[in-house]
Design a protein around this motif. Structure first.
Motif, PDB file in Angstrom:
ATOM      1  N   UNK A 169     -53.353   7.980 -18.044  1.00  0.00           N
ATOM      2  CA  UNK A 169     -54.476   8.996 -18.155  1.00  0.00           C
ATOM      3  C   UNK A 169     -55.677   8.694 -17.365  1.00  0.00           C
ATOM      4  N   UNK A 170     -55.980   7.255 -17.177  1.00  0.00           N
ATOM      5  CA  UNK A 170     -57.149   6.782 -16.443  1.00  0.00           C
ATOM      6  C   UNK A 170     -57.116   7.102 -14.867  1.00  0.00           C
ATOM      7  N   UNK A 171     -55.910   7.646 -14.534  1.00  0.00           N
ATOM      8  CA  UNK A 171     -55.661   8.057 -13.202  1.00  0.00           C
ATOM      9  C   UNK A 171     -56.334   9.665 -12.847  1.00  0.00           C
ATOM     10  N   UNK A 172     -56.245  10.281 -14.220  1.00  0.00           N
ATOM     11  CA  UNK A 172     -56.814  11.741 -14.091  1.00  0.00           C
ATOM     12  C   UNK A 172     -58.092  11.872 -14.262  1.00  0.00           C
ATOM     13  N   UNK A 202     -60.312   1.684 -18.177  1.00  0.00           N
ATOM     14  CA  UNK A 202     -59.362   1.392 -17.300  1.00  0.00           C
ATOM     15  C   UNK A 202     -58.415   0.451 -17.469  1.00  0.00           C
ATOM     16  N   UNK A 203     -57.374   1.155 -18.619  1.00  0.00           N
ATOM     17  CA  UNK A 203     -56.097   0.358 -18.980  1.00  0.00           C
ATOM     18  C   UNK A 203     -55.138   1.221 -19.136  1.00  0.00           C
ATOM     19  N   UNK A 204     -53.847   0.594 -19.113  1.00  0.00           N
ATOM     20  CA  UNK A 204     -52.733   1.337 -19.211  1.00  0.00           C
ATOM     21  C   UNK A 204     -52.079   1.931 -20.959  1.00  0.00           C
ATOM     22  N   UNK A 262     -48.523   9.446 -30.302  1.00  0.00           N
ATOM     23  CA  UNK A 262     -49.228   9.490 -29.141  1.00  0.00           C
ATOM     24  C   UNK A 262     -50.518   9.721 -29.168  1.00  0.00           C
ATOM     25  N   UNK A 263     -51.172  10.512 -30.312  1.00  0.00           N
ATOM     26  CA  UNK A 263     -52.425  10.538 -30.449  1.00  0.00           C
ATOM     27  C   UNK A 263     -53.171   9.453 -30.661  1.00  0.00           C
ATOM     28  N   UNK A 264     -52.611   8.458 -31.331  1.00  0.00           N
ATOM     29  CA  UNK A 264     -53.215   6.858 -31.372  1.00  0.00           C
ATOM     30  C   UNK A 264     -53.539   6.106 -30.104  1.00  0.00           C
ATOM     31  N   UNK A 265     -52.365   6.560 -29.064  1.00  0.00           N
ATOM     32  CA  UNK A 265     -52.784   5.956 -27.752  1.00  0.00           C
ATOM     33  C   UNK A 265     -53.730   6.771 -27.198  1.00  0.00           C
ATOM     34  N   UNK A 266     -53.832   7.930 -27.245  1.00  0.00           N
ATOM     35  CA  UNK A 266     -55.006   8.848 -26.611  1.00  0.00           C
ATOM     36  C   UNK A 266     -56.449   8.406 -27.135  1.00  0.00           C
TER      37      UNK A 266
END
Length: 342
Positions: A183-186, A201-203, A237-241
């Motif tokens: 996501x941080x690449x977008x 800036x983390x995966x 997925x929401x938790x990761x976002x």
């Protein structure tokens, strides 16, 4: 030589294979297997053998690859050699043919002598197959990791770049996909309750989390690994976002997560549309009005193509959904089978 043909598209994150019994692409049996090559390169030959066995095997095989870019290899030459060695181990009685960016097959020995001619040639195979049906079109194939934007003019592939760096420069390769892109690449920031918030800036999250949350994909489509090793449900997925802004689901609600996800999805579509515009500008008067869409990210391709005013057509309508998500493998199988019939 009569009999079935297996086409291979060996990537750094997935192995795709297509088996056709004659010379019809629409009859292909497809098998896609997630396989992080950079983590277990020693297992590639076993994965190839198991995949072929599940498909029923074949004495005729065609290869295209992008696996040579995996960072377990020092150079693309090393990567190409490794993949070809794996085929030799898996199928000692088969002499496969290797597809190149010049649109030609060559022997394994010739491929070893011309590694940059066969490295990342899968887009050429796909576009060559598409050009047999659509004589003037922009072929947009969005997989788990990358987007190909390939012009077809007068029934011929009219791409400008041949290597990955050249294709990145021309807009014909946009390094964003439907699943694995961090996501941080977008984006560098997202909206959080009416204010801009920088992202970590983390995966912590990948774009699969975005599209799962927004119902662009379902859990079964989320075939890549999750960044945190947890599951592929919508709440996970929401938790990761949420973690991308250093928060969690106790701090952010569903509407907050939706605002973040929609912002990322729009930004990704703009990135793809930018590549399309770059390719279209080069074509000038020859630019097509039709976009042919393929891959797991066909829904993104449609949004980006419509953004620049193109009419869209799904390749799946011609080949079926599975084949449209594994076009390079289907293409090299078909092209080799058709050549054998001559």
């Amino acid at each position: 030589m009569n009999g079935p043909t297996i086409g291979w598209d060996v990537g750094g994150a997935n192995v795709k294979a297509a088996r056709i019994a004659g010379n019809s692409a629409s009859s292909a049996e497809i098998l896609e297997r997630p396989f992080p090559l950079w983590r277990e390169p020693h297992r590639l030959s076993a994965v190839l053998a198991e995949t072929a066995e599940r498909l029923g095997g074949a004495r005729r095989m065609a290869i295209t690859m992008t696996a040579e870019l995996a960072d377990c290899f020092d150079t693309k030459r090393t990567g190409v050699d490794f993949v070809l060695d794996a085929f030799g181990t898996a199928f000692p009685d088969v002499e496969p043919w290797v597809y190149g960016t010049d649109g030609r097959f060559r022997s394994v020995a010739a491929a070893r002598q011309q590694p940059l001619e066969v490295a990342a040639a899968n887009w050429m195979a796909s576009a060559t197959l598409v050009a047999r049906v659509f004589h003037d079109a922009l072929f947009i194939d969005i997989g788990s990791t990358t987007t190909d934007v390939i012009p077809i003019v007068g029934g011929r592939v009219s791409a400008c770049g041949r290597t990955d760096p050249a294709r990145l420069q021309t807009g014909e390769l946009v390094y964003t996909g439907a699943l694995r892109t961090p996501m941080c690449a977008i984006v560098r920031s997202v909206p959080v309750r009416g204010r801009r918030c920088r992202v970590a800036a983390e995966h912590f999250a990948v774009v699969a989390d975005v599209h799962l949350w927004l119902h662009g994909i379902d859990e079964g489509d989320y075939t890549c690994e999750t960044p945190d090793g947890r599951g592929r449900t919508r709440p996970e997925a929401g938790a990761r976002l949420a973690r991308m802004v250093c928060a969690d689901l106790e701090m952010l609600g569903p509407d907050d997560i939706t605002a973040i996800a929609e912002h990322v999805a729009r930004a990704q579509i703009r990135q793809i549309a930018s590549g399309i515009r770059q390719v279209m500008r080069r074509l000038a008067e020859a630019r097509p009005t039709l976009a042919v869409l393929a891959g797991r990210g066909a829904f993104l391709a449609r949004a980006a193509a419509e953004r620049v005013g193109l009419v869209t057509r799904d390749l799946a309508d011609e080949t079926g959904t599975e084949a449209a998500c594994a076009v390079p493998a289907v293409a090299v199988a078909y092209l080799l089978a058709a050549m054998a019939e001559i």
